[in-house]
Design an enzyme around this catalytic site. Structure first.
Site, PDB file in Angstrom:
ATOM      1  N   SER A 121      32.191  55.242  13.133  1.00 25.21           N
ATOM      2  CA  SER A 121      32.150  55.437  11.693  1.00 25.21           C
ATOM      3  C   SER A 121      32.626  54.186  10.978  1.00 25.21           C
ATOM      4  O   SER A 121      33.406  53.394  11.520  1.00 25.21           O
ATOM      5  CB  SER A 121      33.037  56.615  11.288  1.00 25.21           C
ATOM      6  N   ASP A 122      32.152  54.004   9.752  1.00 25.95           N
ATOM      7  CA  ASP A 122      32.774  53.015   8.892  1.00 25.95           C
ATOM      8  C   ASP A 122      34.115  53.598   8.449  1.00 25.95           C
ATOM      9  O   ASP A 122      34.372  54.799   8.623  1.00 25.95           O
ATOM     10  CB  ASP A 122      31.875  52.719   7.688  1.00 25.95           C
ATOM     11  N   TRP A 123      34.970  52.788   7.881  1.00 24.65           N
ATOM     12  CA  TRP A 123      36.294  53.237   7.495  1.00 24.65           C
ATOM     13  C   TRP A 123      36.200  54.271   6.367  1.00 24.65           C
ATOM     14  O   TRP A 123      35.627  54.004   5.325  1.00 24.65           O
ATOM     15  CB  TRP A 123      37.144  52.043   7.066  1.00 24.65           C
ATOM     16  N   GLN A 124      36.735  55.460   6.617  1.00 24.32           N
ATOM     17  CA  GLN A 124      36.695  56.584   5.684  1.00 24.32           C
ATOM     18  C   GLN A 124      35.271  57.081   5.435  1.00 24.32           C
ATOM     19  O   GLN A 124      34.969  57.620   4.370  1.00 24.32           O
ATOM     20  CB  GLN A 124      37.362  56.224   4.349  1.00 24.32           C
ATOM     21  N   ALA A 125      34.405  56.937   6.426  1.00 20.97           N
ATOM     22  CA  ALA A 125      33.028  57.411   6.284  1.00 20.97           C
ATOM     23  C   ALA A 125      32.797  58.746   6.973  1.00 20.97           C
ATOM     24  O   ALA A 125      31.694  59.280   6.919  1.00 20.97           O
ATOM     25  CB  ALA A 125      32.056  56.379   6.849  1.00 20.97           C
TER      26      ALA A 125
END
Length: 316
Positions: free
Chosen positions: A287-291
């Site tokens: 995942s991307d950060w906070q995705a």
């Protein structure tokens, strides 16, 4: 040849009807939704050189792990947790250390005496695959020299649908073939230097504005949805990532935005259906950060590693 006013009017009415869809029931209507694609395929390496052997070794190690150790290994420390922009957990009992992840697709983001490499669109404009490879190898070498295991790049998302897109320059431009060739060359260069490449952002990540919940000046409940029909998805947006998969990319990062009203990191059609089943991607999706906006649902949809997920922690 003379044309009557009646004939001209008739043709105009037919043209208007075709453009508006009136009296034309044969034209399919696109509804922006993502059909479910379950279950996630069982990893085997798909018979690819090196991958099948790696899967056999990994399965033997995973069989010895507890649930807590598996969760720790597939979870991230978060934003600048240690020396890198993010680090994964470890399993000391089995001698498995954490991995160091570092931005960016243009070189090391955080660190002293780091090189500033040319933008992806600059390299693509040369049409030189050897130069694209050499740039990738140089970036990978510098990442490896600073202790990085996974370089968060190269980029083909955004592809550049909107000319004013803030990060278009990171990738290889809006032509999917050119972008794909450049992406594949960069992947090969980075990984030949001994660092795992992470192609991003999968997929249709075409604007910064409203790409993430709560990130803009005006708070929004949900991120923007990039609505793409099946043909455009395969022939345009997924094309470069297919080249990256063929080049042996080890990791792919899912994007912040929604695609057809389903978040990129829990969109089973895109992760299980297209990326893993159709393209045969054997690596891991991060995942991307906070995705990540759910827990088990994201794993079932095809996500393999989460990085910094306050939403998920909130729900547990």
């Amino acid at each position: 040849m003379a044309t009557s006013k009646t004939s001209v009017l008739g043709h105009a009415i037919l043209l208007f009807s075709a453009l508006t869809g009136a009296q034309n029931t044969d034209v399919p209507t696109f509804y922006p939704r993502s059909p479910p694609a379950y279950p996630a395929p069982i990893g085997s390496g798909f018979g690819l050189p090196g991958w099948s052997e790696a899967y056999s070794k990994a399965q033997a190690i995973v069989a010895q792990m507890t649930i807590a150790e598996k969760v720790n290994l597939t979870s991230g420390v978060g934003w600048q947790g240690e020396q890198c922009v993010g680090n994964t957990g470890s399993v000391p009992r089995l001698g498995i250390r954490g991995l160091c992840l570092q931005d960016s697709p243009l070189g090391i983001r955080f660190g002293q005496y780091s090189s500033a490499f040319p933008a992806g669109v600059t390299i693509a404009s040369t049409w030189d695959t050897n130069l694209a490879y050499r740039r990738g190898f140089a970036m990978g070498t510098e990442h490896r020299g600073k202790g990085v295991d996974i370089q968060l790049g190269p980029v083909s998302g955004p592809l550049g649908r909107f000319p004013e897109g803030g990060r278009n320059w990171e990738g290889g431009g809006s032509d999917p073939y050119l972008s794909g060739v450049g992406l594949a060359s960069a992947v090969q260069g980075i990984q030949d230097a001994g660092v795992i490449a992470c192609a991003k952002h999968y997929i249709a990540n075409e604007q910064e504005h409203f790409r993430q919940r709560g990130e803009s000046v005006i708070p929004v409940d949900e991120a923007i949805s990039s609505n793409v029909d099946d043909r455009a998805m395969h022939e345009v947006f997924a094309w470069p990532f297919a080249d990256a998969v063929r080049a042996g990319v080890g990791s792919i990062m899912c994007s912040y935005n929604q695609i057809n009203n389903s978040y990129g990191c829990q969109n089973s059609e895109l992760l299980n259906g297209i990326l893993k089943n159709e393209l045969g991607f054997p690596g891991f999706v991060m995942s991307d950060w906070q995705a990540q906006h759910a827990g088990v649902a994201t794993a079932l949809a095809g996500l393999g590693k989460e990085l910094d997920c306050p939403d998920r922690i909130h729900q547990m």
